[in-house]
Scaffold this motif. Structure first.
Motif, PDB file in Angstrom:
ATOM      1  N   LEU A 170      73.202  14.997  22.679  1.00  0.00           N
ATOM      2  CA  LEU A 170      71.744  14.997  22.720  1.00  0.00           C
ATOM      3  C   LEU A 170      71.192  14.966  21.297  1.00  0.00           C
ATOM      4  N   PRO A 171      70.073  14.273  21.065  1.00  0.00           N
ATOM      5  CA  PRO A 171      69.449  14.313  19.737  1.00  0.00           C
ATOM      6  C   PRO A 171      68.733  15.645  19.534  1.00  0.00           C
ATOM      7  N   PRO A 172      68.559  16.084  18.278  1.00  0.00           N
ATOM      8  CA  PRO A 172      67.730  17.266  18.045  1.00  0.00           C
ATOM      9  C   PRO A 172      66.351  17.051  18.655  1.00  0.00           C
ATOM     10  N   SER A 173      65.808  18.086  19.273  1.00  0.00           N
ATOM     11  CA  SER A 173      64.540  17.953  19.994  1.00  0.00           C
ATOM     12  C   SER A 173      63.382  17.693  19.045  1.00  0.00           C
ATOM     13  N   GLY A 174      62.444  16.871  19.516  1.00  0.00           N
ATOM     14  CA  GLY A 174      61.200  16.652  18.795  1.00  0.00           C
ATOM     15  C   GLY A 174      60.218  17.774  19.079  1.00  0.00           C
ATOM     16  N   ALA A 175      58.948  17.505  18.832  1.00  0.00           N
ATOM     17  CA  ALA A 175      57.914  18.532  18.952  1.00  0.00           C
ATOM     18  C   ALA A 175      57.786  19.077  20.368  1.00  0.00           C
ATOM     19  N   ASN A 176      58.119  18.274  21.357  1.00  0.00           N
ATOM     20  CA  ASN A 176      57.955  18.702  22.749  1.00  0.00           C
ATOM     21  C   ASN A 176      59.163  19.462  23.282  1.00  0.00           C
ATOM     22  N   GLY A 177      60.173  19.667  22.442  1.00  0.00           N
ATOM     23  CA  GLY A 177      61.347  20.391  22.895  1.00  0.00           C
ATOM     24  C   GLY A 177      62.175  19.589  23.887  1.00  0.00           C
ATOM     25  N   GLY A 178      63.027  20.278  24.612  1.00  0.00           N
ATOM     26  CA  GLY A 178      63.884  19.623  25.594  1.00  0.00           C
ATOM     27  C   GLY A 178      63.732  20.278  26.945  1.00  0.00           C
ATOM     28  N   SER A 179      64.743  20.102  27.790  1.00  0.00           N
ATOM     29  CA  SER A 179      64.704  20.713  29.119  1.00  0.00           C
ATOM     30  C   SER A 179      66.078  21.238  29.479  1.00  0.00           C
ATOM     31  N   LEU A 180      66.084  22.256  30.322  1.00  0.00           N
ATOM     32  CA  LEU A 180      67.314  22.795  30.881  1.00  0.00           C
ATOM     33  C   LEU A 180      66.962  23.351  32.251  1.00  0.00           C
ATOM     34  N   ALA A 181      67.738  22.987  33.267  1.00  0.00           N
ATOM     35  CA  ALA A 181      67.386  23.362  34.630  1.00  0.00           C
ATOM     36  C   ALA A 181      68.625  23.701  35.446  1.00  0.00           C
ATOM     37  N   LEU A 182      68.435  24.578  36.420  1.00  0.00           N
ATOM     38  CA  LEU A 182      69.453  24.915  37.410  1.00  0.00           C
ATOM     39  C   LEU A 182      68.884  24.642  38.795  1.00  0.00           C
ATOM     40  N   TYR A 183      69.748  24.134  39.681  1.00  0.00           N
ATOM     41  CA  TYR A 183      69.304  23.812  41.037  1.00  0.00           C
ATOM     42  C   TYR A 183      70.426  24.121  42.014  1.00  0.00           C
ATOM     43  N   ASN A 184      70.066  24.750  43.123  1.00  0.00           N
ATOM     44  CA  ASN A 184      71.027  25.042  44.179  1.00  0.00           C
ATOM     45  C   ASN A 184      70.392  24.760  45.524  1.00  0.00           C
ATOM     46  N   THR A 185      71.156  24.187  46.431  1.00  0.00           N
ATOM     47  CA  THR A 185      70.629  23.866  47.754  1.00  0.00           C
ATOM     48  C   THR A 185      71.629  24.250  48.828  1.00  0.00           C
ATOM     49  N   THR A 186      71.132  24.556  50.006  1.00  0.00           N
ATOM     50  CA  THR A 186      71.995  24.899  51.129  1.00  0.00           C
ATOM     51  C   THR A 186      72.705  23.660  51.642  1.00  0.00           C
ATOM     52  N   THR A 187      73.737  23.878  52.430  1.00  0.00           N
ATOM     53  CA  THR A 187      74.418  22.765  53.082  1.00  0.00           C
ATOM     54  C   THR A 187      73.461  22.106  54.078  1.00  0.00           C
ATOM     55  N   PRO A 188      73.281  20.791  54.018  1.00  0.00           N
ATOM     56  CA  PRO A 188      72.341  20.124  54.928  1.00  0.00           C
ATOM     57  C   PRO A 188      72.696  20.353  56.405  1.00  0.00           C
ATOM     58  N   GLN A 189      71.656  20.607  57.197  1.00  0.00           N
ATOM     59  CA  GLN A 189      71.806  20.786  58.639  1.00  0.00           C
ATOM     60  C   GLN A 189      71.194  19.588  59.349  1.00  0.00           C
ATOM     61  N   ALA A 190      71.999  18.900  60.123  1.00  0.00           N
ATOM     62  CA  ALA A 190      71.525  17.694  60.799  1.00  0.00           C
ATOM     63  C   ALA A 190      70.598  18.041  61.958  1.00  0.00           C
ATOM     64  N   PHE A 191      69.608  17.183  62.191  1.00  0.00           N
ATOM     65  CA  PHE A 191      68.767  17.279  63.384  1.00  0.00           C
ATOM     66  C   PHE A 191      68.457  15.856  63.844  1.00  0.00           C
ATOM     67  N   SER A 192      68.020  15.722  65.070  1.00  0.00           N
ATOM     68  CA  SER A 192      67.772  14.392  65.629  1.00  0.00           C
ATOM     69  C   SER A 192      66.345  14.288  66.146  1.00  0.00           C
ATOM     70  N   ALA A 193      65.836  13.079  66.125  1.00  0.00           N
ATOM     71  CA  ALA A 193      64.518  12.764  66.678  1.00  0.00           C
ATOM     72  C   ALA A 193      64.474  11.269  66.915  1.00  0.00           C
ATOM     73  N   SER A 194      63.766  10.856  67.921  1.00  0.00           N
ATOM     74  CA  SER A 194      63.639   9.424  68.171  1.00  0.00           C
ATOM     75  C   SER A 194      62.960   8.763  66.970  1.00  0.00           C
ATOM     76  N   GLY A 195      63.424   7.592  66.611  1.00  0.00           N
ATOM     77  CA  GLY A 195      62.874   6.872  65.471  1.00  0.00           C
ATOM     78  C   GLY A 195      63.622   7.118  64.179  1.00  0.00           C
ATOM     79  N   LEU A 196      64.535   8.109  64.176  1.00  0.00           N
ATOM     80  CA  LEU A 196      65.323   8.394  62.981  1.00  0.00           C
ATOM     81  C   LEU A 196      66.769   7.974  63.186  1.00  0.00           C
ATOM     82  N   ASN A 197      67.335   7.286  62.191  1.00  0.00           N
ATOM     83  CA  ASN A 197      68.769   7.021  62.211  1.00  0.00           C
ATOM     84  C   ASN A 197      69.551   8.263  61.805  1.00  0.00           C
ATOM     85  N   PHE A 198      68.973   9.044  60.897  1.00  0.00           N
ATOM     86  CA  PHE A 198      69.634  10.259  60.435  1.00  0.00           C
ATOM     87  C   PHE A 198      68.583  11.227  59.928  1.00  0.00           C
TER      88      PHE A 198
END
Length: 214
Positions: A170-198
């Motif tokens: 990464l280059p040294p940050s300019g005046a606006n700085g940089g970013s750092l993020a963490l993300y976690n999500t649950t295991t996807p749960q499938a559901f069905s409805a007419s009109g949806l393939n998935f």
């Protein structure tokens, strides 16, 4: 090939440099109208609003709500989404449980990152058996160079060190700085409805800070 889509192997990182191309890819999407959608959680029921389509005709396909501070308990819970059905998607019910949301425990101590030393992030909680995305970016003072990285770690590890050879890309940050993020999500749960393939439902938590990369 997954790295081309911004995905890293478990326990590793990828680095992506943005190169100005002078052109913007053109693509179109078609939104689906699903009627009225609500979500019920431990603190009550919230009605979602259909987002207006500002780029074309027809429905946008996006529904959103801004909950109060008490609607999303710090301890998580089970949330049930119900759709009445509309012109494109039939009625449905989808349930998501997130009983132990991720908590980033050392974010306040890493507002300045020495690129030559890498950076370690620590957390508690998170959905059992899932993974944590760690991502960051920095743009040079001139604005001509922008580089980002993405790492992927098991939530059970409780920490991950982004190695120095990644942060040095990464280059040294300019005046606006940089970013750092963490993300976690649950295991996807499938559901069905007419009109949806998935259809699937999941819950996630996302933290972000703006450190300086030195």
């Amino acid at each position: 090939s997954a790295s081309g889509y911004g995905l890293a192997s478990i326990g590793s990182c990828i680095v992506i440099q943005a190169v100005p191309s002078g052109s913007t890819p053109v693509f179109t999407t078609t939104g689906l109208e699903a009627g009225s959608i609500s979500v019920t959680g431990p603190a009550g029921t919230l009605q979602l609003t259909e987002e207006a389509n500002t780029t074309g005709s027809g429905p946008s396909g996006f529904y959103f709500a801004v909950p109060s501070g008490t609607f999303l308990p710090a301890t998580g819970g089970t949330f049930v989404f119900k759709g009445t059905g509309g012109a494109d998607v039939g009625a449905f019910t989808a349930s998501v449980s997130y009983s132990n949301p991720l908590n980033w425990t050392n974010s306040s101590s890493i507002m300045s990152i020495a690129r030559s030393q890498g950076v370690t992030v620590t957390w508690t909680g998170g959905a059992s058996g899932t993974y944590v995305f760690i991502s960051g970016s920095s743009t040079s003072a001139s604005g001509n160079v922008s580089v980002s990285f993405t790492c992927y770690a098991p939530v059970s590890a409780g920490q991950f060190t982004v190695p120095s050879y990644v942060t040095l890309a990464l280059p040294p940050s300019g005046a606006n700085g940089g970013s750092l993020a963490l993300y976690n999500t649950t295991t996807p749960q499938a559901f069905s409805a007419s009109g949806l393939n998935f259809g699937y439902a999941s819950a996630g938590v996302d933290f972000g800070i703006s450190p300086t990369y030195q």
